[in-house]
Design an enzyme around this catalytic site. Sequence first.
Site, PDB file in Angstrom:
ATOM      1  N   SER A   1       7.587   4.535  -4.054  1.00 57.55           N
ATOM      2  CA  SER A   1       7.280   3.819  -5.302  1.00 57.55           C
ATOM      3  C   SER A   1       5.808   3.921  -5.672  1.00 57.55           C
ATOM      4  O   SER A   1       4.926   3.763  -4.817  1.00 57.55           O
ATOM      5  CB  SER A   1       7.666   2.338  -5.156  1.00 57.55           C
ATOM      6  OG  SER A   1       7.218   1.628  -6.298  1.00 57.55           O
TER       7      SER A   1
ATOM      8  N   THR B   1      14.021  -2.766  -7.215  1.00 57.53           N
ATOM      9  CA  THR B   1      14.485  -1.442  -7.606  1.00 57.53           C
ATOM     10  C   THR B   1      15.706  -1.047  -6.787  1.00 57.53           C
ATOM     11  O   THR B   1      16.283  -1.890  -6.081  1.00 57.53           O
ATOM     12  CB  THR B   1      13.311  -0.413  -7.534  1.00 57.53           C
ATOM     13  OG1 THR B   1      13.753   0.816  -8.086  1.00 57.53           O
ATOM     14  CG2 THR B   1      12.812  -0.186  -6.111  1.00 57.53           C
TER      15      THR B   1
ATOM     16  N   LYS C   1      19.172  -3.895  -8.033  1.00 57.25           N
ATOM     17  CA  LYS C   1      19.019  -4.479  -9.375  1.00 57.25           C
ATOM     18  C   LYS C   1      20.214  -5.335  -9.819  1.00 57.25           C
ATOM     19  O   LYS C   1      20.036  -6.363 -10.464  1.00 57.25           O
ATOM     20  CB  LYS C   1      18.789  -3.377 -10.415  1.00 57.25           C
ATOM     21  CG  LYS C   1      17.397  -2.736 -10.347  1.00 57.25           C
ATOM     22  CD  LYS C   1      17.254  -1.743 -11.494  1.00 57.25           C
ATOM     23  CE  LYS C   1      15.961  -0.984 -11.424  1.00 57.25           C
ATOM     24  NZ  LYS C   1      15.775  -0.092 -12.576  1.00 57.25           N
TER      25      LYS C   1
ATOM     26  N   ASP D   1      13.040  -2.530 -18.399  1.00 57.68           N
ATOM     27  CA  ASP D   1      13.194  -1.077 -18.625  1.00 57.68           C
ATOM     28  C   ASP D   1      13.354  -0.749 -20.117  1.00 57.68           C
ATOM     29  O   ASP D   1      12.714   0.168 -20.634  1.00 57.68           O
ATOM     30  CB  ASP D   1      14.422  -0.537 -17.873  1.00 57.68           C
ATOM     31  CG  ASP D   1      14.139  -0.356 -16.382  1.00 57.68           C
ATOM     32  OD1 ASP D   1      12.966  -0.199 -16.015  1.00 57.68           O
ATOM     33  OD2 ASP D   1      15.105  -0.370 -15.605  1.00 57.68           O
TER      34      ASP D   1
ATOM     35  N   GLY E   1      23.836   9.619 -21.445  1.00 62.37           N
ATOM     36  CA  GLY E   1      23.873   8.835 -20.213  1.00 62.37           C
ATOM     37  C   GLY E   1      24.443   7.453 -20.452  1.00 62.37           C
ATOM     38  O   GLY E   1      24.367   6.921 -21.575  1.00 62.37           O
TER      39      GLY E   1
ATOM     40  N   ALA F   1      19.899   2.763 -16.247  1.00 59.75           N
ATOM     41  CA  ALA F   1      18.731   2.915 -17.122  1.00 59.75           C
ATOM     42  C   ALA F   1      19.180   3.113 -18.563  1.00 59.75           C
ATOM     43  O   ALA F   1      18.577   2.556 -19.492  1.00 59.75           O
ATOM     44  CB  ALA F   1      17.886   4.091 -16.651  1.00 59.75           C
TER      45      ALA F   1
ATOM     46  N   ASN G   1      28.293  10.507 -22.603  1.00 60.49           N
ATOM     47  CA  ASN G   1      28.169  10.495 -21.143  1.00 60.49           C
ATOM     48  C   ASN G   1      29.232  11.400 -20.552  1.00 60.49           C
ATOM     49  O   ASN G   1      30.352  11.472 -21.065  1.00 60.49           O
ATOM     50  CB  ASN G   1      28.339   9.071 -20.608  1.00 60.49           C
ATOM     51  CG  ASN G   1      27.919   8.970 -19.152  1.00 60.49           C
ATOM     52  OD1 ASN G   1      26.828   9.403 -18.790  1.00 60.49           O
ATOM     53  ND2 ASN G   1      28.785   8.430 -18.296  1.00 60.49           N
ATOM     54  N   ARG G   2      28.860  12.102 -19.485  1.00 59.21           N
ATOM     55  CA  ARG G   2      29.797  13.003 -18.807  1.00 59.21           C
ATOM     56  C   ARG G   2      31.109  12.275 -18.517  1.00 59.21           C
ATOM     57  O   ARG G   2      32.185  12.792 -18.773  1.00 59.21           O
ATOM     58  CB  ARG G   2      29.140  13.494 -17.504  1.00 59.21           C
ATOM     59  CG  ARG G   2      29.976  14.423 -16.687  1.00 59.21           C
ATOM     60  CD  ARG G   2      29.252  14.839 -15.435  1.00 59.21           C
ATOM     61  NE  ARG G   2      28.862  13.707 -14.591  1.00 59.21           N
ATOM     62  CZ  ARG G   2      28.278  13.808 -13.421  1.00 59.21           C
ATOM     63  NH1 ARG G   2      27.981  15.010 -12.957  1.00 59.21           N
ATOM     64  NH2 ARG G   2      27.968  12.746 -12.707  1.00 59.21           N
ATOM     65  N   THR G   3      31.025  11.058 -17.983  1.00 57.48           N
ATOM     66  CA  THR G   3      32.222  10.249 -17.725  1.00 57.48           C
ATOM     67  C   THR G   3      32.398   9.299 -18.916  1.00 57.48           C
ATOM     68  O   THR G   3      31.696   8.293 -19.034  1.00 57.48           O
ATOM     69  CB  THR G   3      32.047   9.445 -16.425  1.00 57.48           C
ATOM     70  OG1 THR G   3      31.617  10.342 -15.398  1.00 57.48           O
ATOM     71  CG2 THR G   3      33.316   8.738 -16.000  1.00 57.48           C
TER      72      THR G   3
ATOM     73  N   ARG H   1      32.818   5.370 -18.734  1.00 59.00           N
ATOM     74  CA  ARG H   1      31.626   4.570 -18.433  1.00 59.00           C
ATOM     75  C   ARG H   1      30.882   4.214 -19.731  1.00 59.00           C
ATOM     76  O   ARG H   1      30.384   3.102 -19.891  1.00 59.00           O
ATOM     77  CB  ARG H   1      30.712   5.372 -17.498  1.00 59.00           C
ATOM     78  CG  ARG H   1      29.836   4.528 -16.630  1.00 59.00           C
ATOM     79  CD  ARG H   1      29.113   5.393 -15.616  1.00 59.00           C
ATOM     80  NE  ARG H   1      28.124   4.637 -14.878  1.00 59.00           N
ATOM     81  CZ  ARG H   1      27.201   5.175 -14.104  1.00 59.00           C
ATOM     82  NH1 ARG H   1      27.148   6.490 -13.963  1.00 59.00           N
ATOM     83  NH2 ARG H   1      26.331   4.418 -13.471  1.00 59.00           N
TER      84      ARG H   1
HETATM   85  P1  NDP Z   1      22.555   6.124 -12.626  1.00 54.61           P
HETATM   86  O1  NDP Z   1      22.967   6.765 -11.349  1.00 54.61           O
HETATM   87  O2  NDP Z   1      22.923   4.710 -12.905  1.00 54.61           O
HETATM   88  O3  NDP Z   1      23.111   7.031 -13.854  1.00 54.61           O
HETATM   89  C1  NDP Z   1      23.010   8.431 -13.835  1.00 54.61           C
HETATM   90  C2  NDP Z   1      23.424   8.998 -15.200  1.00 54.61           C
HETATM   91  O4  NDP Z   1      23.230  10.424 -15.175  1.00 54.61           O
HETATM   92  C3  NDP Z   1      24.900   8.769 -15.535  1.00 54.61           C
HETATM   93  O5  NDP Z   1      25.049   8.640 -16.937  1.00 54.61           O
HETATM   94  C4  NDP Z   1      25.534  10.090 -15.047  1.00 54.61           C
HETATM   95  O6  NDP Z   1      26.751  10.398 -15.676  1.00 54.61           O
HETATM   96  C5  NDP Z   1      24.474  11.073 -15.464  1.00 54.61           C
HETATM   97  N1  NDP Z   1      24.537  12.329 -14.722  1.00 54.61           N
HETATM   98  C6  NDP Z   1      24.201  12.531 -13.424  1.00 54.61           C
HETATM   99  N2  NDP Z   1      24.393  13.832 -13.089  1.00 54.61           N
HETATM  100  C7  NDP Z   1      24.868  14.454 -14.207  1.00 54.61           C
HETATM  101  C8  NDP Z   1      25.272  15.785 -14.507  1.00 54.61           C
HETATM  102  N3  NDP Z   1      25.230  16.756 -13.579  1.00 54.61           N
HETATM  103  N4  NDP Z   1      25.702  16.070 -15.763  1.00 54.61           N
HETATM  104  C9  NDP Z   1      25.751  15.108 -16.703  1.00 54.61           C
HETATM  105  N5  NDP Z   1      25.386  13.809 -16.487  1.00 54.61           N
HETATM  106  C10 NDP Z   1      24.954  13.497 -15.246  1.00 54.61           C
HETATM  107  O7  NDP Z   1      20.956   6.334 -12.694  1.00 54.61           O
HETATM  108  P2  NDP Z   1      19.872   5.487 -13.526  1.00 54.61           P
HETATM  109  O8  NDP Z   1      20.455   5.164 -14.844  1.00 54.61           O
HETATM  110  O9  NDP Z   1      19.339   4.396 -12.699  1.00 54.61           O
HETATM  111  O10 NDP Z   1      18.676   6.556 -13.671  1.00 54.61           O
HETATM  112  C11 NDP Z   1      18.811   7.723 -14.484  1.00 54.61           C
HETATM  113  C12 NDP Z   1      17.468   8.440 -14.534  1.00 54.61           C
HETATM  114  O11 NDP Z   1      16.502   7.617 -15.193  1.00 54.61           O
HETATM  115  C13 NDP Z   1      16.882   8.753 -13.157  1.00 54.61           C
HETATM  116  O12 NDP Z   1      16.511  10.103 -13.157  1.00 54.61           O
HETATM  117  C14 NDP Z   1      15.636   7.897 -13.049  1.00 54.61           C
HETATM  118  O13 NDP Z   1      14.596   8.589 -12.416  1.00 54.61           O
HETATM  119  C15 NDP Z   1      15.268   7.661 -14.513  1.00 54.61           C
HETATM  120  N6  NDP Z   1      14.587   6.370 -14.724  1.00 54.61           N
HETATM  121  C16 NDP Z   1      13.337   6.364 -15.317  1.00 54.61           C
HETATM  122  C17 NDP Z   1      12.663   5.185 -15.549  1.00 54.61           C
HETATM  123  C18 NDP Z   1      11.299   5.203 -16.170  1.00 54.61           C
HETATM  124  O14 NDP Z   1      10.606   4.169 -16.120  1.00 54.61           O
HETATM  125  N7  NDP Z   1      10.876   6.290 -16.785  1.00 54.61           N
HETATM  126  C19 NDP Z   1      13.268   3.872 -15.185  1.00 54.61           C
HETATM  127  C20 NDP Z   1      14.594   3.976 -14.599  1.00 54.61           C
HETATM  128  C21 NDP Z   1      15.210   5.188 -14.374  1.00 54.61           C
HETATM  129  P3  NDP Z   1      28.171   9.919 -15.031  1.00 54.61           P
HETATM  130  O15 NDP Z   1      28.365   8.500 -15.499  1.00 54.61           O
HETATM  131  O16 NDP Z   1      29.147  10.864 -15.587  1.00 54.61           O
HETATM  132  O17 NDP Z   1      28.019  10.024 -13.525  1.00 54.61           O
END
Ligand code: NDP
Length: 281
Positions: free
Chosen positions: A20, A67, A71, A108, A131, A135, A154-156, A159
């Site tokens: 962090s 974190t 959360k 956030d 997504g 986040a 979103n891919r899924t 959700r």
């Molecule tokens: P989650 O695990 O809760 O969500 C991940 C998301 O990414 C889901 O929508 C998932 O889709 C999608 N995803 C993952 N892999 C793929 C893929 N191969 N193809 C398509 N979609 C994909 O993570 P968070 O929401 O907590 O975090 C997401 C990102 O945000 C992270 O990279 C994190 O670093 C960043 N972040 C940045 C912050 C900032 O302050 N700038 C604060 C918080 C997070 P599915 O539902 O289909 O699995």
Amino acid sequence: MTISGKTMLAGVIGWPVSHSRSPALHNYWCARHGVDGAYVPLPVAPGALAAALKGLMAAGFRGVNVTIPHKEEAFRLVDALTAAAKRAGAVNTIRFEPDGTMRGDCTDGTGFVANLEAHDCAMSGQALVLGAGGAARAVIAALLDAGCDVLIANRTRDRAESLVAALGGGTVIDWDRWPDALARCTLLVNATSLGLAGHQDHDWTAPLREAPAGMTVADIVYVPLETPLLRAAKARGLKTVDGLGMLIQQARAGFAAWFGTWPDADAETRVLLLRGLNEGG
Ligand code: NDP
């Protein structure tokens, strides 16, 4: 920095937490603003959050950031929630109140919008968010609250449907069809982990051909700082906003809640965090 019995204490709870950048950020702000405060990393294993919060409150901490993976559990454990935390369904900032209660906030989404505003992005028109994870939920709630019309892909798909039902706003579109919607959008946000170092990436160049010239492209992923999406958007001549500003903006509310001072989010703060990220911190 001299720590005494009067030093105000805060920290970040996570598992793992050693990566962090929050301790560097908050301790920098303490020094910069002359605040007698200290902020420490607090590794807390899954299942131990309730005990940790109770102990930190008893030890006189002002509050904590929370974190991954805590959360959602923090959301259930606190005594009071801000409107933003209720909308996000998660808590990333806790203030220990003098009456022995815990107040949970989620910064956030407001941090994301504050960062866009700092880049002079208009909070109106249609935004497309990719997504539907934790986040994304905070980002979508904040965009809806700011008055945007939000499309979600979103891919899924299920959700995304659940998220729209929980938030009472937004429109789900098919993951495979999101490029078709770009022509009518003023903002595209990547809130997936696509492009995150070590994760899967995407071909962004072809879809961005459909983007109107005035569109802003924002990525919340900040490692690497220039993500493949932002690189493709720049090549297409579009305005871009990276994820580091969101990280800084979301931290400001916690600092103010614990230490009583609203901290700067200037270029020097950004340089400090960039240095840490480049060193792998
Ligand atoms: P989650 O695990 O809760 O969500 C991940 C998301 O990414 C889901 O929508 C998932 O889709 C999608 N995803 C993952 N892999 C793929 C893929 N191969 N193809 C398509 N979609 C994909 O993570 P968070 O929401 O907590 O975090 C997401 C990102 O945000 C992270 O990279 C994190 O670093 C960043 N972040 C940045 C912050 C900032 O302050 N700038 C604060 C918080 C997070 P599915 O539902 O289909 O699995």
